[in-house]
Design a protein around this motif. Structure first.
Motif, PDB file in Angstrom:
ATOM      1  N   THR A 113      -4.374  16.133  34.930  1.00 47.22           N
ATOM      2  CA  THR A 113      -5.520  15.623  35.691  1.00 47.22           C
ATOM      3  C   THR A 113      -5.188  14.316  36.389  1.00 47.22           C
ATOM      4  OG1 THR A 113      -6.332  14.490  33.723  1.00 47.22           O
ATOM      5  CG2 THR A 113      -7.204  16.703  34.168  1.00 47.22           C
ATOM      6  N   LEU A 114      -3.997  13.774  36.112  1.00 45.99           N
ATOM      7  CA  LEU A 114      -3.594  12.502  36.703  1.00 45.99           C
ATOM      8  C   LEU A 114      -2.596  12.732  37.825  1.00 45.99           C
ATOM      9  CD1 LEU A 114      -3.039  10.502  33.411  1.00 45.99           C
ATOM     10  CD2 LEU A 114      -5.042  10.463  34.882  1.00 45.99           C
ATOM     11  N   PRO A 115      -2.682  11.962  38.899  1.00 46.46           N
ATOM     12  CA  PRO A 115      -1.664  12.086  39.950  1.00 46.46           C
ATOM     13  C   PRO A 115      -0.333  11.557  39.443  1.00 46.46           C
ATOM     14  CG  PRO A 115      -3.132  10.260  40.427  1.00 46.46           C
ATOM     15  CD  PRO A 115      -3.686  10.961  39.213  1.00 46.46           C
ATOM     16  N   PHE A 116       0.778  12.074  39.992  1.00 39.40           N
ATOM     17  CA  PHE A 116       2.104  11.619  39.585  1.00 39.40           C
ATOM     18  C   PHE A 116       2.359  10.186  40.012  1.00 39.40           C
ATOM     19  CE2 PHE A 116       3.436  16.244  39.631  1.00 39.40           C
ATOM     20  CZ  PHE A 116       3.374  16.339  38.269  1.00 39.40           C
ATOM     21  N   GLN A 117       1.861   9.817  41.165  1.00 33.75           N
ATOM     22  CA  GLN A 117       2.079   8.468  41.664  1.00 33.75           C
ATOM     23  C   GLN A 117       0.755   7.723  41.654  1.00 33.75           C
ATOM     24  OE1 GLN A 117       3.674   9.332  45.471  1.00 33.75           O
ATOM     25  NE2 GLN A 117       5.597  10.079  44.666  1.00 33.75           N
ATOM     26  N   PRO A 118       0.737   6.519  41.091  1.00 30.45           N
ATOM     27  CA  PRO A 118      -0.515   5.770  41.075  1.00 30.45           C
ATOM     28  C   PRO A 118      -0.946   5.444  42.503  1.00 30.45           C
ATOM     29  CG  PRO A 118       1.309   4.378  40.377  1.00 30.45           C
ATOM     30  CD  PRO A 118       1.852   5.771  40.529  1.00 30.45           C
ATOM     31  N   PRO A 119      -2.246   5.360  42.726  1.00 30.86           N
ATOM     32  CA  PRO A 119      -2.703   5.012  44.076  1.00 30.86           C
ATOM     33  C   PRO A 119      -2.206   3.621  44.459  1.00 30.86           C
ATOM     34  CG  PRO A 119      -4.529   4.995  42.516  1.00 30.86           C
ATOM     35  CD  PRO A 119      -3.324   5.503  41.779  1.00 30.86           C
ATOM     36  N   GLU A 120      -1.914   3.458  45.721  1.00 31.55           N
ATOM     37  CA  GLU A 120      -1.415   2.164  46.187  1.00 31.55           C
ATOM     38  C   GLU A 120      -2.528   1.130  46.135  1.00 31.55           C
ATOM     39  OE1 GLU A 120       0.850   1.890  49.745  1.00 31.55           O
ATOM     40  OE2 GLU A 120       1.691   3.890  49.474  1.00 31.55           O
ATOM     41  N   ARG A 121      -2.184  -0.033  45.636  1.00 29.54           N
ATOM     42  CA  ARG A 121      -3.146  -1.130  45.592  1.00 29.54           C
ATOM     43  C   ARG A 121      -3.172  -1.797  46.954  1.00 29.54           C
ATOM     44  NH1 ARG A 121      -1.486  -4.058  39.946  1.00 29.54           N
ATOM     45  NH2 ARG A 121      -2.079  -2.336  38.602  1.00 29.54           N
ATOM     46  N   PRO A 122      -4.349  -2.215  47.386  1.00 27.06           N
ATOM     47  CA  PRO A 122      -4.391  -2.932  48.667  1.00 27.06           C
ATOM     48  C   PRO A 122      -3.662  -4.259  48.537  1.00 27.06           C
ATOM     49  CG  PRO A 122      -6.551  -2.933  47.614  1.00 27.06           C
ATOM     50  CD  PRO A 122      -5.656  -2.063  46.788  1.00 27.06           C
ATOM     51  N   LYS A 123      -2.899  -4.593  49.555  1.00 25.05           N
ATOM     52  CA  LYS A 123      -2.162  -5.851  49.542  1.00 25.05           C
ATOM     53  C   LYS A 123      -3.129  -7.001  49.795  1.00 25.05           C
ATOM     54  CE  LYS A 123       2.097  -3.729  50.927  1.00 25.05           C
ATOM     55  NZ  LYS A 123       3.157  -3.596  51.879  1.00 25.05           N
ATOM     56  N   PRO A 124      -2.957  -8.100  49.047  1.00 26.73           N
ATOM     57  CA  PRO A 124      -3.871  -9.235  49.257  1.00 26.73           C
ATOM     58  C   PRO A 124      -3.691  -9.805  50.652  1.00 26.73           C
ATOM     59  CG  PRO A 124      -2.079  -9.837  47.775  1.00 26.73           C
ATOM     60  CD  PRO A 124      -1.960  -8.371  48.038  1.00 26.73           C
ATOM     61  N   LYS A 125      -4.805 -10.216  51.215  1.00 28.39           N
ATOM     62  CA  LYS A 125      -4.772 -10.785  52.553  1.00 28.39           C
ATOM     63  C   LYS A 125      -4.230 -12.212  52.454  1.00 28.39           C
ATOM     64  CE  LYS A 125      -7.639 -11.781  56.519  1.00 28.39           C
ATOM     65  NZ  LYS A 125      -8.982 -11.807  57.077  1.00 28.39           N
ATOM     66  N   VAL A 126      -3.219 -12.483  53.234  1.00 24.07           N
ATOM     67  CA  VAL A 126      -2.611 -13.810  53.243  1.00 24.07           C
ATOM     68  C   VAL A 126      -3.103 -14.531  54.484  1.00 24.07           C
ATOM     69  CG1 VAL A 126      -0.448 -15.081  53.325  1.00 24.07           C
ATOM     70  CG2 VAL A 126      -0.584 -12.943  52.048  1.00 24.07           C
ATOM     71  N   THR A 127      -3.744 -15.681  54.247  1.00 22.81           N
ATOM     72  CA  THR A 127      -4.213 -16.470  55.385  1.00 22.81           C
ATOM     73  C   THR A 127      -3.229 -17.614  55.605  1.00 22.81           C
ATOM     74  OG1 THR A 127      -5.598 -17.782  53.927  1.00 22.81           O
ATOM     75  CG2 THR A 127      -6.652 -15.937  55.024  1.00 22.81           C
ATOM     76  N   PRO A 128      -2.868 -17.865  56.839  1.00 26.23           N
ATOM     77  CA  PRO A 128      -1.914 -18.945  57.106  1.00 26.23           C
ATOM     78  C   PRO A 128      -2.551 -20.303  56.789  1.00 26.23           C
ATOM     79  CG  PRO A 128      -2.715 -17.978  59.158  1.00 26.23           C
ATOM     80  CD  PRO A 128      -3.287 -17.165  58.046  1.00 26.23           C
ATOM     81  N   MET A 129      -1.691 -21.242  56.442  1.00 24.60           N
ATOM     82  CA  MET A 129      -2.144 -22.588  56.101  1.00 24.60           C
ATOM     83  C   MET A 129      -2.540 -23.320  57.392  1.00 24.60           C
ATOM     84  SD  MET A 129      -0.011 -25.506  53.995  1.00 24.60           S
ATOM     85  CE  MET A 129       0.222 -24.514  52.559  1.00 24.60           C
ATOM     86  N   SER A 130      -3.651 -24.018  57.339  1.00 22.55           N
ATOM     87  CA  SER A 130      -4.090 -24.771  58.519  1.00 22.55           C
ATOM     88  C   SER A 130      -3.157 -25.958  58.734  1.00 22.55           C
ATOM     89  CB  SER A 130      -5.534 -25.268  58.335  1.00 22.55           C
ATOM     90  OG  SER A 130      -5.575 -26.265  57.334  1.00 22.55           O
ATOM     91  N   ALA A 131      -3.174 -26.499  59.938  1.00 28.03           N
ATOM     92  CA  ALA A 131      -2.321 -27.651  60.276  1.00 28.03           C
ATOM     93  C   ALA A 131      -2.682 -28.847  59.404  1.00 28.03           C
ATOM     94  CB  ALA A 131      -2.465 -27.990  61.752  1.00 28.03           C
TER      95      ALA A 131
END
Length: 155
Positions: A113-131
């Protein structure tokens, strides 16, 4: 080249010749009788890789060799639809297994009942550092450096 079932071979001593010199870590690990399950798992994985080209491309990611028990070649699939599709190519798969030296006469298909490959986790959004944040960080790092340490380190 045939693949022999490690389960059918006699147990090997932990190390036959202790004066033969150092062994590679994996060889030493697999030489111990206690690691027969690991040896069998590696053998089943190698068998799976050898039989995978015999499967239709759409089916291959959904089917895995689970066991070889006497003349029974046991596969596991991740959905009932793949079970039906695997049964359609059963004879081709058994022929391929026999060509590798297995005495396969029957294909058994189990469904998980389980998939062979785990579902992909969403990658965290990386926000650029402000000046402003970048400048504050550089100032903080600069304040940590002692101006006396900028010279040579003779002492």
């Amino acid at each position: 080249m045939s693949i022999s079932d490690p389960k059918s071979s006699k147990p090997k001593p932990a190390r036959a010749n202790r004066n033969a010199g150092p062994q590679a870590p994996m060889e030493a690990l697999l030489a111990d009788v206690a690691f027969d399950p690991l040896r069998r798992a590696l053998w089943l994985d190698a068998l799976d890789q050898r039989l995978r080209p015999s499967l239709p491309p759409a089916l291959a990611p959904h089917a895995r060799v689970a066991n070889v028990d006497g003349g029974r070649l046991v596969y596991v699939v991740d959905a009932p639809v793949w079970r039906a599709k695997l049964r359609l190519v059963a004879q081709d798969l058994l022929d391929a297994a026999r060509s590798l030296g297995l005495d396969a006469t029957e294909l058994v298909v189990k469904t998980t009942t389980l998939p062979f490959q785990p579902p992909e986790r969403p990658k965290p959004k990386v926000t650029p550092m402000s000046a402003a944040a970048k400048q504050a960080l550089q100032s903080a790092l600069a304040s940590l450096v002692d101006p006396k340490d900028t010279g040579s380190k003779d002492s």
